[in-house]
Design an enzyme around this catalytic site. Sequence first.
Site, PDB file in Angstrom:
ATOM      1  N   HIS A  75      -7.504  30.396  -2.403  1.00 21.06           N
ATOM      2  CA  HIS A  75      -7.528  31.479  -3.028  1.00 21.06           C
ATOM      3  C   HIS A  75      -8.427  32.616  -2.141  1.00 21.06           C
ATOM      4  CE1 HIS A  75     -11.476  30.188  -4.061  1.00 21.06           C
ATOM      5  NE2 HIS A  75     -11.939  31.435  -4.373  1.00 21.06           N
TER       6      HIS A  75
HETATM    7  C1  UD1 Z   1     -14.174  35.725  -6.411  1.00 20.09           C
HETATM    8  C2  UD1 Z   1     -15.435  35.666  -5.796  1.00 20.09           C
HETATM    9  C3  UD1 Z   1     -15.215  34.361  -4.882  1.00 20.09           C
HETATM   10  C4  UD1 Z   1     -14.832  33.081  -5.724  1.00 20.09           C
HETATM   11  C5  UD1 Z   1     -13.811  33.452  -6.521  1.00 20.09           C
HETATM   12  C6  UD1 Z   1     -13.437  32.350  -7.510  1.00 20.09           C
HETATM   13  C7  UD1 Z   1     -16.331  37.683  -4.896  1.00 20.09           C
HETATM   14  C8  UD1 Z   1     -16.418  38.555  -3.573  1.00 20.09           C
HETATM   15  N1  UD1 Z   1     -15.307  36.674  -4.685  1.00 20.09           N
HETATM   16  O1  UD1 Z   1     -13.229  35.985  -5.735  1.00 20.09           O
HETATM   17  O2  UD1 Z   1     -16.433  34.103  -4.068  1.00 20.09           O
HETATM   18  O3  UD1 Z   1     -14.929  32.060  -5.103  1.00 20.09           O
HETATM   19  O4  UD1 Z   1     -13.908  34.703  -7.400  1.00 20.09           O
HETATM   20  O5  UD1 Z   1     -12.511  32.564  -8.357  1.00 20.09           O
HETATM   21  O6  UD1 Z   1     -17.143  37.932  -5.815  1.00 20.09           O
HETATM   22  N2  UD1 Z   1      -7.823  38.306 -11.493  1.00 20.09           N
HETATM   23  C9  UD1 Z   1      -7.192  37.988 -12.642  1.00 20.09           C
HETATM   24  N3  UD1 Z   1      -8.037  37.365 -13.737  1.00 20.09           N
HETATM   25  C10 UD1 Z   1      -9.442  37.396 -13.709  1.00 20.09           C
HETATM   26  C11 UD1 Z   1     -10.013  37.421 -12.633  1.00 20.09           C
HETATM   27  C12 UD1 Z   1      -9.564  37.836 -11.492  1.00 20.09           C
HETATM   28  O7  UD1 Z   1      -6.018  38.146 -12.854  1.00 20.09           O
HETATM   29  O8  UD1 Z   1      -9.964  36.745 -14.709  1.00 20.09           O
HETATM   30  C13 UD1 Z   1      -7.277  38.585 -10.362  1.00 20.09           C
HETATM   31  C14 UD1 Z   1      -7.342  40.174 -10.527  1.00 20.09           C
HETATM   32  O9  UD1 Z   1      -6.104  40.332  -9.679  1.00 20.09           O
HETATM   33  C15 UD1 Z   1      -8.179  40.559  -9.261  1.00 20.09           C
HETATM   34  C16 UD1 Z   1      -8.103  39.077  -8.329  1.00 20.09           C
HETATM   35  O10 UD1 Z   1      -7.834  38.121  -9.307  1.00 20.09           O
HETATM   36  O11 UD1 Z   1      -7.687  41.587  -8.601  1.00 20.09           O
HETATM   37  C17 UD1 Z   1      -9.497  38.880  -7.428  1.00 20.09           C
HETATM   38  O12 UD1 Z   1     -10.479  38.887  -8.409  1.00 20.09           O
HETATM   39  P1  UD1 Z   1     -12.051  39.129  -7.763  1.00 20.09           P
HETATM   40  O13 UD1 Z   1     -13.095  38.848  -8.774  1.00 20.09           O
HETATM   41  O14 UD1 Z   1     -12.060  40.416  -7.201  1.00 20.09           O
HETATM   42  O15 UD1 Z   1     -12.100  38.210  -6.891  1.00 20.09           O
HETATM   43  P2  UD1 Z   1     -11.778  36.389  -6.587  1.00 20.09           P
HETATM   44  O16 UD1 Z   1     -10.689  36.510  -5.657  1.00 20.09           O
HETATM   45  O17 UD1 Z   1     -11.318  35.780  -7.951  1.00 20.09           O
END
Ligand code: UD1
Length: 353
Positions: A204
């Site tokens: 991811h």
């Molecule tokens: C975040 C953490 C990363 C961790 C990862 C585990 C930061 C900078 N990054 O990255 O260190 O390894 O979590 O998952 O804090 N989304 C959903 N549903 C959710 C959450 C996210 O659909 O419940 C999607 C959204 O499109 C969002 C994308 O995932 O834009 C990324 O989510 P985000 O929290 O920004 O970062 P992660 O890539 O999950």
Amino acid sequence: MKILHIVGARPNFPKLAPVYRAARAVGVSQVVVHTGQHYDDAMSDAFFRDLGIHAPDINLGVGSATHAIQTARIMERIEPVLLDERPDWVVVYGDVNSTAAAALVAVKIGQRVAHVEAGVRSHDRSMPEEINRIVVDRLADLLLTPSRTADATLRAEGEPEGEIVFVGNVMVDALLYAVERARLTGFRHRVGAEAGRAVVVTLHRPSNVDDPARLARIVDALRSLAEGRPVIFPVHPRTRARLDAARLDVGAVRLLPPVGYLDMLDLVDAAAVLVTDSGGLQVESAALGVPCLTMRDTTEWPETIDCGANRLVPEPAALGAAVAAARRLAHPARPEGWDGMAAVRVVESLRSR
Ligand code: UD1
């Protein structure tokens, strides 16, 4: 004593659970604040159920956005909560945006911050997590480290000796507490991973999934692997969006929705090999003795490499040979302090100050 825990994203929850239990056992008053950085049931609520901790007391509901907007929203919404709750300690976990945002707010209003998993570094500043780790360690009053490498890193960065406390790895606490229950889920059988031949995959990181050319090369490598053995891939929402946009053919690779804590533990335990870019899964596979291939140039967990459990394989074309060569460890890797008691040492350390 009153402690306020801040969590927000999936990897935070298994770190919170053992600390919460250890604090409860000695009668510490606690408040759990969830920033809402992760919000899907599979990315958040399922973990609270699996880990046996009650739902967060407060959810700030920040959701997804750019780094700046997400961080700013967390800061804006957490400040009144901290002012109202007045904890003796604000405890932050790991390296996600919620960790850094909350630490910055807490120190500026004069509240003491303890960082669980301090001193962990990949030495790769293109990772947002690395920036978060550096910021939080500069700000925190108590640096609770998972390894002797982390102690040495903090000393080399000039942190005062009195702030650094080696406690060990709380993720291993969570794993040892849950692994027998995980094996009872039967998840490995439901997804065809029971024969000890499966390659389990999680990817991811923006560095792997946000570049369509690199993602296509990774999918090619996984598709070839899946011609010979089960390849099981629970897909993070970020990765799912990128895969859908690129319309890549995954062949026989079995894509699953994101899975909960217990199911994932059972899947890793059943795997012949784990292929990942996660931080936490490098630790968990090492603690289970399952060989890990990390699709990155760097790792924040060098002890998993030192003990022979983990290998960096950044090049997708090298994945097939690395999987063929991977062997399960005769004994799970347990570096110093990866012993199931780290959270007890966290709570002792908070109470003694
Ligand atoms: C975040 C953490 C990363 C961790 C990862 C585990 C930061 C900078 N990054 O990255 O260190 O390894 O979590 O998952 O804090 N989304 C959903 N549903 C959710 C959450 C996210 O659909 O419940 C999607 C959204 O499109 C969002 C994308 O995932 O834009 C990324 O989510 P985000 O929290 O920004 O970062 P992660 O890539 O999950």
